[in-house]
Design a protein around this motif. Structure first.
Motif, short mmCIF file in Angstrom:
data_model
loop_
_atom_site.label_atom_id
_atom_site.label_comp_id
_atom_site.label_asym_id
_atom_site.label_seq_id
_atom_site.Cartn_x
_atom_site.Cartn_y
_atom_site.Cartn_z
N PRO A 37 0.81 -1.22 0.00
CA PRO A 37 0.00 0.00 0.00
C PRO A 37 0.84 1.26 0.00
O PRO A 37 0.33 2.35 -0.30
CB PRO A 37 -0.81 -0.13 1.30
N ASP A 38 2.12 1.12 0.32
CA ASP A 38 3.02 2.28 0.39
C ASP A 38 3.84 2.47 -0.87
O ASP A 38 4.72 3.34 -0.92
CB ASP A 38 3.97 2.11 1.60
N ALA A 39 3.58 1.69 -1.91
CA ALA A 39 4.35 1.80 -3.15
C ALA A 39 3.40 1.86 -4.34
O ALA A 39 3.32 0.93 -5.15
CB ALA A 39 5.31 0.61 -3.28
N PRO A 40 2.65 2.97 -4.47
CA PRO A 40 1.68 3.05 -5.57
C PRO A 40 2.31 2.99 -6.95
O PRO A 40 1.61 2.67 -7.92
CB PRO A 40 0.99 4.40 -5.33
N GLU A 41 3.60 3.25 -7.03
CA GLU A 41 4.26 3.18 -8.34
C GLU A 41 4.29 1.75 -8.86
O GLU A 41 4.53 1.52 -10.07
CB GLU A 41 5.68 3.74 -8.25
N THR A 42 4.04 0.77 -7.98
CA THR A 42 4.04 -0.64 -8.42
C THR A 42 2.65 -1.13 -8.81
O THR A 42 2.50 -2.27 -9.24
CB THR A 42 4.59 -1.54 -7.30
N TRP A 43 1.65 -0.27 -8.69
CA TRP A 43 0.29 -0.68 -9.04
C TRP A 43 0.11 -0.52 -10.54
O TRP A 43 -0.40 0.48 -11.04
CB TRP A 43 -0.74 0.17 -8.31
N LYS A 44 0.52 -1.51 -11.30
CA LYS A 44 0.59 -1.39 -12.76
C LYS A 44 -0.71 -1.79 -13.45
O LYS A 44 -1.01 -1.31 -14.54
CB LYS A 44 1.72 -2.27 -13.29
#
Length: 263
Positions: free
Chosen positions: A49-56
């Motif tokens: 939840p703390d790494a939105p850049e990984t929500w591809k």
């Protein structure tokens, strides 16, 4: 159906379910269970939840989850009493988990899975899900359920519901008898018979559950909010086939009224 009240649902809520095809239960399970469930779902996805850049991806689908938060969420006293009120006491199987989970992420990409449908209930061994079947008795499914494991607002990809659409589907299924219709046959005209139904969004705080008639027409939609949406969409399974010797349940009363049968 008896007019005696149920500890899970009021008579007004049961009447709403029969007429409109769903009932919304706020606080059906505890927010702490929702939080524990989300933690496990993040782990299952391999995301943070703390790494939105990984929500591809716009949606990640997770299967049936059997961990304690999911079992406990599906078996609260309120929900058990509500299952009794809608399906009939002793006529449903205790959930041993929840799923599937289509976890939807904020995205400008079209997930490609939106479309009006009902959830099929038997013939699911066919690899082509458009060949899965539904009949007027709703063999194999007692309820469609939507468990909100995160807060869901209007922009957070809430499921769209066509209010009262279960009545039109019951009428469509009646001539098909025991064999019913495939999802492809039901969807052939884009569910035109329900196009004029009022549209309702399945929004609410984490811990909210929508208990829906098996024939309710509904649809996914893209996520235009900011936080991922966590929701389970399991069936409530019946203990057995329809037994005409038993008093009709709320699910059955809705069907009978739709097809013009005397109660």
């Amino acid at each position: 159906m008896s007019e005696a009240s149920h500890s899970g649902l009021s008579q007004a809520q049961i009447a709403h379910f029969i007429e409109h095809g769903y009932v919304k239960l706020e606080g059906a399970f505890d927010g702490s269970l929702a939080s524990q469930g989300r933690d496990r779902l993040w782990t299952a996805m391999g995301l943070s939840p703390d790494a939105p850049e990984t929500w591809k991806q716009p949606v990640v689908r997770l299967g049936f989850m059997t961990g304690k938060p999911f079992v406990d969420a599906g078996n609260t006293p309120l929900l058990h009493a509500s299952y009794d009120a809608l399906v009939g006491e002793g006529r449903w199987l205790r959930p041993n988990g929840l799923g599937t989970f289509p976890v939807r992420f904020p995205s400008q990409n079209d997930p490609g899975d939106a479309g009006w449908h009902v959830d099929a209930s038997f013939g699911t061994d066919n690899p082509d899900f458009m060949q899965w079947r539904v009949n007027v008795k709703s063999s194999g499914r007692a309820l469609l359920m939507l468990f909100l494991f995160s807060d869901v607002g209007e922009l957070d990809a809430p499921t769209k519901i066509r209010k009262g659409s279960h009545r039109a589907i019951a009428k469509q299924l009646l001539p098909a008898g025991e064999g019913g219709l495939t999802l492809g046959e039901l969807a052939a005209d884009g569910f035109a018979s329900t196009a004029d139904c009022e549209e309702v969004l399945a929004t609410g705080e984490a811990g909210t559950v929508y208990l829906c008639h098996p024939f309710l027409v509904h649809s996914a939609q893209p996520h235009r909010g900011y936080k991922p949406r966590f929701m389970a969409q399991p069936p409530l399974l019946p203990k057995g086939e329809f037994d005409p010797s038993l008093p009709p349940s709320a699910v059955q009363i809705a069907i009978r009224r739709a097809i013009g049968m005397e109660l």
